[in-house]
Design a protein around this motif. Structure first.
Motif, mmCIF file in Angstrom:
data_model
loop_
_atom_site.group_PDB
_atom_site.id
_atom_site.type_symbol
_atom_site.label_atom_id
_atom_site.label_comp_id
_atom_site.label_asym_id
_atom_site.label_seq_id
_atom_site.Cartn_x
_atom_site.Cartn_y
_atom_site.Cartn_z
ATOM 1 N N THR A 524 -10.473 21.960 -12.179
ATOM 2 C CA THR A 524 -9.332 22.796 -11.793
ATOM 3 C C THR A 524 -8.053 22.238 -12.424
ATOM 4 O OG1 THR A 524 -8.765 21.547 -9.795
ATOM 5 C CG2 THR A 524 -10.415 23.301 -9.587
ATOM 6 N N GLU A 525 -7.105 23.145 -12.628
ATOM 7 C CA GLU A 525 -5.768 22.752 -13.077
ATOM 8 C C GLU A 525 -4.766 23.662 -12.371
ATOM 9 O OE1 GLU A 525 -4.729 21.652 -17.282
ATOM 10 O OE2 GLU A 525 -3.547 23.507 -17.120
ATOM 11 N N THR A 526 -3.754 23.042 -11.743
ATOM 12 C CA THR A 526 -2.771 23.811 -10.972
ATOM 13 C C THR A 526 -1.371 23.324 -11.307
ATOM 14 O OG1 THR A 526 -4.340 24.059 -9.144
ATOM 15 C CG2 THR A 526 -2.025 24.504 -8.669
ATOM 16 N N LEU A 527 -0.518 24.244 -11.698
ATOM 17 C CA LEU A 527 0.901 23.978 -11.893
ATOM 18 C C LEU A 527 1.637 24.598 -10.712
ATOM 19 C CD1 LEU A 527 3.234 22.992 -13.767
ATOM 20 C CD2 LEU A 527 3.246 25.302 -14.738
ATOM 21 N N PHE A 528 2.489 23.826 -10.022
ATOM 22 C CA PHE A 528 3.077 24.350 -8.785
ATOM 23 C C PHE A 528 4.580 24.103 -8.739
ATOM 24 C CE2 PHE A 528 1.485 20.071 -7.967
ATOM 25 C CZ PHE A 528 2.575 19.437 -7.398
ATOM 26 N N ARG A 551 0.215 28.370 -10.477
ATOM 27 C CA ARG A 551 -0.675 28.983 -11.461
ATOM 28 C C ARG A 551 -1.903 28.085 -11.556
ATOM 29 N NH1 ARG A 551 1.657 29.019 -17.189
ATOM 30 N NH2 ARG A 551 0.778 26.921 -17.168
ATOM 31 N N SER A 552 -3.048 28.617 -11.188
ATOM 32 C CA SER A 552 -4.251 27.799 -11.107
ATOM 33 C C SER A 552 -5.383 28.427 -11.905
ATOM 34 C CB SER A 552 -4.678 27.618 -9.641
ATOM 35 O OG SER A 552 -4.920 28.874 -9.036
ATOM 36 N N GLU A 553 -6.316 27.564 -12.293
ATOM 37 C CA GLU A 553 -7.449 28.031 -13.088
ATOM 38 C C GLU A 553 -8.648 27.132 -12.811
ATOM 39 O OE1 GLU A 553 -8.618 29.045 -17.755
ATOM 40 O OE2 GLU A 553 -6.859 27.813 -17.272
ATOM 41 N N MET A 554 -9.810 27.775 -12.720
ATOM 42 C CA MET A 554 -11.072 27.055 -12.628
ATOM 43 C C MET A 554 -11.766 27.125 -13.982
ATOM 44 S SD MET A 554 -12.405 28.505 -8.934
ATOM 45 C CE MET A 554 -13.993 27.662 -9.049
ATOM 46 N N THR A 555 -12.263 25.989 -14.464
ATOM 47 C CA THR A 555 -12.941 25.946 -15.760
ATOM 48 C C THR A 555 -14.299 25.270 -15.601
ATOM 49 O OG1 THR A 555 -11.846 23.861 -16.317
ATOM 50 C CG2 THR A 555 -10.786 25.892 -17.069
ATOM 51 N N GLN A 556 -15.194 25.604 -16.496
ATOM 52 C CA GLN A 556 -16.551 25.069 -16.446
ATOM 53 C C GLN A 556 -16.578 23.643 -16.981
ATOM 54 O OE1 GLN A 556 -19.404 27.486 -18.479
ATOM 55 N NE2 GLN A 556 -21.181 26.284 -17.815
ATOM 56 N N GLN A 557 -17.298 22.768 -16.298
ATOM 57 C CA GLN A 557 -17.477 21.403 -16.790
ATOM 58 C C GLN A 557 -18.470 21.408 -17.950
ATOM 59 O OE1 GLN A 557 -18.651 18.914 -13.534
ATOM 60 N NE2 GLN A 557 -16.597 18.848 -12.638
ATOM 61 N N ASP A 558 -18.352 20.418 -18.804
ATOM 62 C CA ASP A 558 -19.234 20.323 -19.972
ATOM 63 C C ASP A 558 -20.685 20.209 -19.524
ATOM 64 O OD1 ASP A 558 -17.003 20.401 -21.532
ATOM 65 O OD2 ASP A 558 -16.856 18.215 -21.755
ATOM 66 N N GLN A 572 -12.459 34.771 -13.673
ATOM 67 C CA GLN A 572 -11.149 35.356 -13.349
ATOM 68 C C GLN A 572 -10.019 34.698 -14.137
ATOM 69 O OE1 GLN A 572 -10.217 36.416 -9.255
ATOM 70 N NE2 GLN A 572 -12.294 35.805 -8.613
ATOM 71 N N GLY A 573 -10.244 33.521 -14.701
ATOM 72 C CA GLY A 573 -9.239 32.869 -15.531
ATOM 73 C C GLY A 573 -8.036 32.407 -14.725
ATOM 74 N N GLU A 574 -6.867 32.347 -15.385
ATOM 75 C CA GLU A 574 -5.654 31.906 -14.706
ATOM 76 C C GLU A 574 -5.179 32.962 -13.714
ATOM 77 O OE1 GLU A 574 -3.370 28.998 -17.936
ATOM 78 O OE2 GLU A 574 -2.571 30.974 -17.422
ATOM 79 N N ARG A 575 -4.775 32.488 -12.539
ATOM 80 C CA ARG A 575 -4.229 33.394 -11.549
ATOM 81 C C ARG A 575 -2.997 32.732 -10.931
ATOM 82 N NH1 ARG A 575 -7.264 37.680 -10.259
ATOM 83 N NH2 ARG A 575 -6.128 37.978 -8.299
ATOM 84 N N THR A 576 -2.024 33.559 -10.585
ATOM 85 C CA THR A 576 -0.799 33.046 -9.982
ATOM 86 C C THR A 576 -0.702 33.484 -8.527
ATOM 87 O OG1 THR A 576 0.485 34.963 -10.710
ATOM 88 C CG2 THR A 576 0.439 33.036 -12.172
ATOM 89 N N THR A 577 -0.083 32.613 -7.736
ATOM 90 C CA THR A 577 0.144 32.901 -6.320
ATOM 91 C C THR A 577 1.625 32.756 -6.029
ATOM 92 O OG1 THR A 577 -2.042 32.075 -5.684
ATOM 93 C CG2 THR A 577 -0.370 32.208 -3.956
ATOM 94 N N SER A 578 2.197 33.745 -5.376
ATOM 95 C CA SER A 578 3.589 33.698 -4.941
ATOM 96 C C SER A 578 3.605 34.013 -3.450
ATOM 97 C CB SER A 578 4.440 34.715 -5.714
ATOM 98 O OG SER A 578 5.762 34.741 -5.219
ATOM 99 N N SER A 579 3.955 33.011 -2.628
ATOM 100 C CA SER A 579 3.835 33.202 -1.182
ATOM 101 C C SER A 579 5.046 32.635 -0.457
ATOM 102 C CB SER A 579 2.560 32.523 -0.656
ATOM 103 O OG SER A 579 2.639 31.120 -0.805
ATOM 104 N N LEU A 580 5.315 33.223 0.702
ATOM 105 C CA LEU A 580 6.314 32.730 1.641
ATOM 106 C C LEU A 580 5.591 32.242 2.887
ATOM 107 C CD1 LEU A 580 9.202 35.381 1.527
ATOM 108 C CD2 LEU A 580 9.322 32.995 0.786
ATOM 109 N N GLY A 581 6.107 31.141 3.460
ATOM 110 C CA GLY A 581 5.457 30.593 4.638
ATOM 111 C C GLY A 581 6.454 30.064 5.644
#
Length: 786
Positions: A524-528, A551-558, A572-581
């Protein structure tokens, strides 16, 4: 017979008249000899008329300055005593090594030898304390006059610095090396000696609490086998005084109002290489609150409203902090009602028979004194407003001594100042008060290097650089890097505790997080980006508003083959989340009525869909209750965590969007070891769940081992569930555990308090689990900072 007696008294056969002549000549000889012996100046009997002066030996000091220092005017008639006073004045000036006054006729000859000037100052033999620390503390300076008294005082000051670090045997000797032109090099020769540890801390007179419990309160610790890495077991005299106050506060907060420290004796061991610390105390009886009442001596002020504002109730263990908090609450209510100069006087009545204290809060009018101004000095970096906002009082407000004391505590708690003194004094009139704030800055930046280990991520290193008083504005700026075998995180943090000058805390987090876990078949890789606002809504409660963009993404391991669900998530590739809490937090662990018990409750909801790709509601809650029993030796703790994810929109949720439980939430299993799994394509992929709940019951207690080992035991019982896969693309998958089942785990723990941080060894066994769960019987968690 007569001849023998005459021979014995004739003194060599001389006649009496010859004897008298001999004694007379001897006396004349002695008087003549005494006439050539010099007589000290203080024995001069005659007066001298001084018309002129002759100064000899001076190099730096002007002759006129030396003459003026004597206090003798030309033409003045002086006695021997006045000459002696002039001699003493010259010596007392501190710039002359020797002084000699000699009257020659009407001229007074002043012969002086000046002290040399200091060419340079150095310290030799010091390894534990740096030169700049020692040289900054002393009074001697280059190009200043050298005096032995000042050098000796500086040597004593250096020795005190070493003593404050536990090296009470350190010695410091000042020496000089003479140079040309009446200059010297000043050298402080330091013999650091060794640190003296506290071998044993014991108590006399304690009945309610054991030595082991009381030792945990003290700052001073007993030496143990890890003494090389810790300093709290080093003997420091000032720390003993602090410990006396700490132990007094400990007992007072538990109702022992008559407690006192009779003595704190420190003695050398027989080998004189360590100390024994023995505190002799008197506990007294434990008191509780009795009747609580409020009366008013101010016309028109209804005491019933103030009585309703009280939180303390009869039967609660008496503690001065609850009385102080009640006074503060009443005074705030008086301000809201427009009652100026309200003072609350607690009148305590002792009931010795039932060991209760009746408290009557008396509302009275205080003196009409106003705050004229607040003067702040010593803050070279910190802005005035950072200090002023710690006061609830401003210029022109009624003077409240209690509020000033609380402001002083808040200033000290900032951590920006080595010294912070807050003192009121009379202003321009008796009805005015000036509050003086004298501070001394101290470094506020820090560089931290830490190590960590967990089963989830392996060994790791954490490096952090932070500044808690950025540009003197009271803001915190930090950069951290955390790397482990299976995870990395890079973050930039910023905090403003008083946004827009109000008690509104603003926090900002920006970073990048990556995982390459051996417990999952994907990376996984997540930029927040996460800003947050927090503010108190009560004494023990607060609200937290936040925004999250990632912005997060799941990728396959070698060389990995994924199951159907994970493959769909990766597609699904890269997906972004915009949330209020928003979250609500209630925490009584520190400020509650019971110092041995407390509750933490936190509940929040996040709503995503304000832009971005994901739309959902995520609700979480957590409650923790803790208490100490059996003379506070045993800790009992209960925790309940719940979470629910409600996915919205046409897309499917991914595994990293759902709840995945690790050992920190549910012990006894691997990371993602319980919950729904996908067995398709020969894989065994944990895919998380939309709902979970976990209850944890645990206790820790002493093992009866020597306390200096820092070992305690524990037992725990965890049970919970993770389930539901609504809005998950399970097409082609072989799903198990979707409906969930309750797992039960019991275990024992060994807790080890080390100088590097707390270590927890968990040994567990699952009483009930599913065949597809991944059990983990041992877990070690280390969080170290050094």
């Amino acid at each position: 017979m007569t001849d023998r007696r005459g021979a014995g008294t004739s003194c060599g056969g001389q006649k009496p008249e010859n004897k008298i002549l001999w004694r007379s000549l001897t006396l004349i000889f002695l008087l003549t000899l005494l006439g050539f012996v010099p007589v000290p100046q203080v024995a001069w009997a005659q007066n001298f008329v001084i018309n002129s002066f002759d100064v000899e030996g001076n190099q730096r000091i002007e002759s006129s300055t030396i003459i003026a220092r004597t206090g003798i005017e030309p033409g003045q008639s002086v006695t021997a005593g006045e000459l002696n006073d002039a001699y003493q004045r010259l010596l007392d000036s501190g710039v002359f090594e020797t002084v000699e006054l000699t009257p020659r006729g009407n001229t007074l000859v002043i012969a002086v030898e000046e002290y040399p000037t200091i060419n340079q100052i150095s310290v030799e033999g010091n390894r534990r304390v740096k030169d700049d620390v020692l040289l900054e503390a002393i009074s001697s300076e280059p190009r200043r006059v050298f005096t032995p008294q000042v050098a000796e005082a500086d040597a004593d000051l250096i020795a005190e610095i070493y003593s404050s670090q536990g090296r009470v045997s350190a010695t410091v000797i000042p020496r000089i090396i003479r140079r040309s032109d009446n200059r010297v090099d000043l050298v402080f020769e330091v013999a650091e000696g060794t640190t003296i540890e506290v071998e044993r801390v014991s108590f006399v007179g304690n009945r309610a609490y054991s030595d082991r419990r009381l030792r945990r309160v003290l700052e001073t610790k007993q030496a143990n086998f890890l003494r090389t890495f810790i300093s709290s077991d080093t003997f420091i005299a000032d720390r003993i005084e602090f410990d006396k106050q700490v132990i007094r506060d400990f007992y007072l907060s538990r109702g022992y109002v008559d407690f006192r420290v009779n003595s704190a004796n420190v003695e050398f061991t027989q080998e004189r290489d360590a100390f024994f610390l023995v505190m002799n105390i008197t506990e007294g009886q434990k008191f509780s609150f009795g009747q609580i009442s409020t009366v008013s001596e101010i016309p028109g002020v209804d005491p019933a409203a103030y009585q309703d504002a009280l939180k303390i109730r009869p039967g609660v263990t008496y503690t001065p902090s609850l009385v102080e908090n009640s006074i503060a609450r009443m005074e705030r209510l008086g301000i809201k009602q427009g009652v100026d100069f309200l003072r609350v006087e607690p009148r305590v009545t002792r009931n010795a028979r039932d060991l209760t204290l009746d408290v009557q809060f008396v509302l009275t009018k205080g003196p009409r004194i106003f705050v004229e101004r607040i003067d702040i000095e010593g803050n070279t970096t910190t802005l005035d407003r950072v200090i002023r906002r710690q006061f609830d009082t401003v210029e022109g407000d009624p003077f409240n001594p209690r509020e000033i004391r609380q402001a002083a505590e808040r200033i000290r708690a900032l951590g920006f100042f080595a010294v912070a003194d807050v003192e009121p004094r009379e202003g321009s009139s008796p009805s005015q008060v000036i509050v003086d704030v004298d501070v001394e800055e101290q470094p506020t930046g820090s560089l931290s290097l830490g190590g960590s280990y967990s089963v989830s991520d392996g060994f790791g290193v954490a490096i952090g650089l932070s500044e808690s008083n950025f540009l003197g504005r009271g803001q915190t700026v930090g950069v951290s890097l955390s790397t482990a075998q299976d995870a990395e995180q890079y973050t930039l943090n910023f905090s403003e505790p008083y946004l827009l000058g109000r008690k509104l805390r603003f926090d900002l987090g920006l970073g990048l997080s990556t995982t390459n876990s051996s417990f999952a078949s994907y990376d996984t890789e997540t930029l927040f980006f996460r800003p947050q606002l927090s503010y108190a809504i009560g004494e023990l409660s607060a609200l937290r508003l936040r925004y999250n963009w990632d912005r997060s993404e799941m990728t396959q391991q070698d060389d990995e083959i994924n199951g159907a669900v994970i493959a769909s998530d990766i597609a699904q590739g890269e997906r972004t989340t915009s949330s209020l809490g928003i979250s609500y937090i209630y925490d009584s662990r520190l400020g509650g009525l019971n110092p041995n018990a407390g509750v933490l409750f936190e509940a929040g909801i996040d709503a995503a869909g304000l832009g971005g790709d994901n739309e959902f509601y995520k609700t979480t809650a957590r409650g923790i209750a803790q208490t100490r029993v059996w003379n506070e030796e045993v800790v009992l703790r209960a925790t309940l965590e719940v979470g629910a994810l409600h996915w919205r929109g046409d897309d499917f949720s991914r595994t990293i969007d759902r709840f995945v439980l690790g050992p920190s939430v549910f012990r006894g299993f691997e990371p993602a070891g319980i919950g729904p799994r996908d067995l398709s394509n020969g894989q065994d992929d944990a895919i998380g769940g939309n709902y979970y709940w976990v209850a944890r019951l645990e206790s820790d207690f002493p093992l009866g081992l020597p306390e200096e080992l820092g070992l305690r035991g524990g037992v725990f019982y965890d049970f919970g569930n993770l389930y539901n896969l609504n809005d998950v693309n399970t097409a082609g998958g072989d799903i198990v555990g979707e409906d969930g089942s309750i797992r039960h785990v019991i275990g024992v723990s060994v807790l080890w308090e080390t100088p590097f941080g707390p270590l927890r060894f968990n040994f567990s066994h699952a009483l009930k689990k599913e065949d597809f769960d991944k059990e983990q019987n041992f877990d070690l968690t280390v969080q170290a900072r050094f």
